[in-house]
Design an enzyme around this catalytic site. Structure first.
Site, PDB file in Angstrom:
ATOM      1  N   ASN A 248       0.800  -1.219   0.000  1.00  0.00           N
ATOM      2  CA  ASN A 248       0.000   0.000   0.000  1.00  0.00           C
ATOM      3  C   ASN A 248       0.836   1.273   0.000  1.00  0.00           C
ATOM      4  O   ASN A 248       0.441   2.266  -0.604  1.00  0.00           O
ATOM      5  CB  ASN A 248      -0.919   0.012   1.227  1.00  0.00           C
ATOM      6  CG  ASN A 248      -1.741   1.268   1.322  1.00  0.00           C
ATOM      7  OD1 ASN A 248      -2.631   1.492   0.510  1.00  0.00           O
ATOM      8  ND2 ASN A 248      -1.453   2.109   2.307  1.00  0.00           N
TER       9      ASN A 248
ATOM     10  N   ASP B 269       1.177   6.759   0.562  1.00  0.00           N
ATOM     11  CA  ASP B 269       0.525   5.703  -0.209  1.00  0.00           C
ATOM     12  C   ASP B 269       0.973   5.723  -1.665  1.00  0.00           C
ATOM     13  O   ASP B 269       1.076   6.800  -2.288  1.00  0.00           O
ATOM     14  CB  ASP B 269      -0.994   5.900  -0.176  1.00  0.00           C
ATOM     15  CG  ASP B 269      -1.629   5.325   1.064  1.00  0.00           C
ATOM     16  OD1 ASP B 269      -1.025   5.452   2.150  1.00  0.00           O
ATOM     17  OD2 ASP B 269      -2.723   4.746   0.949  1.00  0.00           O
TER      18      ASP B 269
ATOM     19  N   ASP C  52       0.168  -6.750   3.497  1.00  0.00           N
ATOM     20  CA  ASP C  52      -0.218  -5.771   4.505  1.00  0.00           C
ATOM     21  C   ASP C  52      -1.273  -4.813   3.969  1.00  0.00           C
ATOM     22  O   ASP C  52      -1.165  -4.319   2.847  1.00  0.00           O
ATOM     23  CB  ASP C  52       1.037  -4.990   4.915  1.00  0.00           C
ATOM     24  CG  ASP C  52       0.797  -4.006   6.020  1.00  0.00           C
ATOM     25  OD1 ASP C  52       0.433  -4.443   7.124  1.00  0.00           O
ATOM     26  OD2 ASP C  52       0.978  -2.796   5.782  1.00  0.00           O
TER      27      ASP C  52
ATOM     28  N   GLU D 133      -4.213  -9.044   4.941  1.00  0.00           N
ATOM     29  CA  GLU D 133      -4.670  -8.407   6.172  1.00  0.00           C
ATOM     30  C   GLU D 133      -5.868  -7.535   5.835  1.00  0.00           C
ATOM     31  O   GLU D 133      -5.730  -6.493   5.183  1.00  0.00           O
ATOM     32  CB  GLU D 133      -3.553  -7.552   6.780  1.00  0.00           C
ATOM     33  CG  GLU D 133      -3.992  -6.852   8.072  1.00  0.00           C
ATOM     34  CD  GLU D 133      -3.079  -5.706   8.466  1.00  0.00           C
ATOM     35  OE1 GLU D 133      -2.936  -5.477   9.681  1.00  0.00           O
ATOM     36  OE2 GLU D 133      -2.522  -5.044   7.572  1.00  0.00           O
TER      37      GLU D 133
END
Length: 512
Positions: free
Chosen positions: A116, A177, A208, A249
Site C-alpha cells: 500500500n 501511499d 499488509d 490483512e
C-alpha cells in the site's frame, strides 16, 4: 445465497489453497526479536537459521517473517528498498541460505509484502516530492489542498516539506501511499513479487493493509479497483510459482471480508474469529464460537494486538483451551512467536514484539549483548527451556496439537460440523473427512461439568455403526459411540465422569 466457493469456506473447506497448506500451521516471526547471532542485540537471519530446529520440533510447516526489506524503522513496514534485505538482519545471501535450510526441513517461507505504501525515504517518493516532472510523480497522490480525512477519520493528507502541497498517506506522514491507478506502480508490484519468489525463493506473501490499495472518489477502502488489482496480482503470483500462498490483512468482520473471495488472494486473516475464540474462553460461554467461523486464516493474536496471555489475565488453563480451539478448527492457523510459551505483552507496539524468551538467564537466551528492547518481566519463569522440560506445559501442548494436525486428516482438512451440547458452557464440534472423524468437546467454564451430552440436531453426521473414541491428548479414552441408520448423534455422553474446568477432549472416532 453464497457462491459454491463461499459455501465451501463456510463449511470449513479451502477452495484453492496449495497442497502444502493441508494440515499445516504457520509461525509468525519478528526477525529482530527472535535470535541474535552476533551479539548486537538485534535478531538476524543467521540467528533464525540456528533456531529452525526449534520451529521444526514445534511442527510448523511454514514461517511468516514480518518485513525483512530495507527500511528506516525498527518494524519495517515502511520500505525504502524492496530489493534489499535490511542490513541489520543480514544479506541477500543470508536470506537465501535461510530459505534453503527451511526448505530442507520442509518448512515454507512467507514474507511480509507492504504494497500500500512506501517509506518517505524511498527514492521513488523523494524523486516525486522534489521534482514535479519526475516520472515517479504519478506513483503517489499529490494535491494543492488537503482532500479530507482517511477511511477511519484520521488525517490522511500531509503537508509537503518541499512546497505548498499535500500528499496522501493513510497511516502516517512517514508512509506515503502508492497510487495504484498508475500502471507503472502495478507493474512494479508485480516485479517485486517476481523477485522475491524467483530470486529469493520465498513461497508466498502476507500482504499488509490490502483494502487501501486504490482510492476511487469517496471510496477509500475495499474499492472495486482494489479487488481488480488483487485478482491480477494473485494471477501473476500463480504464474510465477503455482503453489505460492498469499494471505491478506483485512481488518473487519466476516461480511467485510467476503468481497475478497473467492478469486483474489488465497486467504485472509479471520480477525472476527480471533475475537470470538478469545471471547468464549474469557466468558466461558460457547454461544458465538462457530456460527461466524469461516475457513480463512485463524489466529489468537499477532504483532499488532495484545498478546493472548495478557488478554487472558495470565491464566495458563485458559491459554491451553484457546490453543486447543485454534488448532482443532479449520483453516491455516497462524501462531505468533512466543504464544506457544505464554509470552505476555501489551501496547505500545514495541512491547508486543519483545525478544523471544529462550532461557532463564541474562538476555533471556536471545542475545549475549544488550537487547534492542527489554524482555518481559516474567521472562525468567516463562521461557522455552523451562517449558520444554515440563510435559504438562503450554509449549508441549502446542507441539502435540500441531503435530496431530499434520498427522490426522480430519483435524488438518476436515469439514466443520457444529454440534449441540446440553450445557451452554460446553463447545462441541466434529471435524470430518472421508472415513476419518474427530470430536472436540471443550468445557469453557471455570468449574467441572458432569453428564454433558452431545447431539447433532437432526442432521446426519456419521455413517451408521459403532465408534471407539480414542483420546488424542492422552488420558482415558471416551465412551463408545453408537450411530444409528439416520447418521445422527443423539444424547452421546463422551465421558462418564466430569469434564474438568477448561478441559478439552479431542477424540478420534474409529469405526469398528
Amino acid at each position: 445465497m453464497l457462491t459454491a466457493a463461499l459455501a465451501a469456506a463456510a463449511a470449513g473447506q479451502s477452495p484453492s489453497g496449495p497442497a502444502w497448506t493441508r494440515g499445516a500451521v504457520c509461525y509468525e516471526i519478528f526477525v529482530r526479536s527472535f535470535f541474535d547471532s552476533d551479539g548486537d542485540g538485534i535478531g538476524d537471519l543467521n540467528g533464525l537459521i540456528r533456531k529452525l530446529g526449534y520451529i521444526d520440533s514445534l511442527g510448523a510447516s511454514c514461517i511468516w517473517l514480518m518485513p525483512v526489506a530495507q527500511s528506516p524503522s525498527y518494524h519495517g513496514y515502511d520500505v525504502s528498498d524492496y530489493y534489499r534485505v535490511a542490513p541489520a538482519y543480514g544479506t541477500s545471501a543470508d536470506f537465501k541460505r535461510l530459505v534453503a535450510e527451511a526448505h530442507r526441513r520442509r518448512i515454507k517461507v512467507l514474507v511480509d509484502m507492504v504494497l500500500n505504501h512506501t517509506s518517505n525515504e524511498n527514492p521513488w517518493f523523494q524523486a516525486a516530492l522534489k521534482d514535479t516532472t519526475s516520472p515517479y510523480r504519478s506513483w503517489y497522490r499529490f494535491s494543492p489542498t488537503a482532500l479530507g480525512k482517511g477511511p477511519w477519520g484520521a488525517e490522511a493528507w500531509h503537508h509537503s516539506p518541499v512546497r505548498d502541497e499535500y500528499y496522501y498517506g493513510v497511516f502516517w506522514s512517514g508512509m506515503p501511499d502508492l497510487n495504484y491507478e498508475t500502471p507503472a506502480v502495478q507493474q512494479q508490484a508485480m516485479k517485486i513479487a517476481t523477485f522475491w519468489l524467483r530470486e529469493m525463493g520465498v513461497d508466498g506473501f502476507r500482504l499488509d493493509a490490502v483494502p487501501y490499495l486504490l482510492e476511487e472518489g469517496s471510496c477509500l477502502a475495499g474499492c472495486p479497483g482494489t479487488h481488480a488489482f488483487l485478482r491480477a496480482y494473485a494471477a501473476h503470483i500463480r504464474g510465477v510459482k503455482p503453489d505460492a500462498y498469499t494471505v491478506g490483512e483485512v481488518w473487519g468482520s466476516i461480511d467485510q471480508t467476503l468481497p475478497y473471495y473467492p478469486d483474489q488472494l488465497t486467504s485472509y486473516f479471520g480477525f472476527e474469529l480471533a475475537d470470538s475464540l478469545l471471547s468464549v474462553v474469557r466468558t466461558g460461554k460457547a454461544a458465538g464460537l462457530l456460527p461466524g467461523f469461516l475457513r480463512w486464516s485463524p489466529f489468537l493474536s499477532n504483532h499488532d494486538q495484545t498478546r493472548t496471555m495478557t488478554t487472558l489475565g495470565g491464566d495458563v488453563a485458559c491459554a491451553k483451551l484457546a490453543a486447543t480451539l485454534l488448532l482443532t478448527l479449520p483453516g491455516l492457523p497462524f501462531v505468533y512467536y512466543g504464544e506457544e510459551i505464554g509470552m505476555t505483552g501489551d501496547k505500545p507496539d514495541e512491547r508486543l514484539r519483545t525478544p523471544m524468551q529462550w532461557s532463564p538467564r541474562p538476555g533471556v537466551g536471545f542475545t549475549n549483548g544488550t537487547p534492542w528492547e527489554a524482555a518481559q518481566p516474567d521472562s525468567m519463569t516463562v521461557n522455552v527451556a523451562l517449558e520444554h522440560a515440563d510435559p504438562a506445559s503450554l509449549l508441549n501442548l502446542y507441539r502435540r496439537l500441531i503435530h496431530l494436525r499434520k498427522e490426522n486428516g480430519a483435524l488438518g482438512t476436515g469439514t466443520l460440523v457444529a454440534l449441540d451440547a446440553s450445557s451452554s458452557r460446553v463447545a462441541a464440534y466434529l471435524l470430518r473427512t472421508g472415513e476419518q472423524a474427530v470430536l472436540v468437546v471443550a468445557n469453557l467454564s471455570d468449574s467441572a461439568v458432569s453428564g454433558v451430552s452431545i447431539g447433532s440436531t437432526g442432521q446426519s453426521v456419521l455413517r451408521a455403526g459403532t465408534y471407539a473414541a480414542r483420546n488424542l491428548l492422552g488420558g482415558p479414552d471416551g465412551a463408545m459411540l453408537a450411530v444409528g441408520p439416520d447418521g445422527r448423534l443423539t444424547g452421546y455422553v463422551p465421558v462418564p465422569g466430569p469434564i474438568g474446568s477448561r478441559e478439552s477432549l479431542v477424540l478420534d472416532l474409529v469405526r469398528r
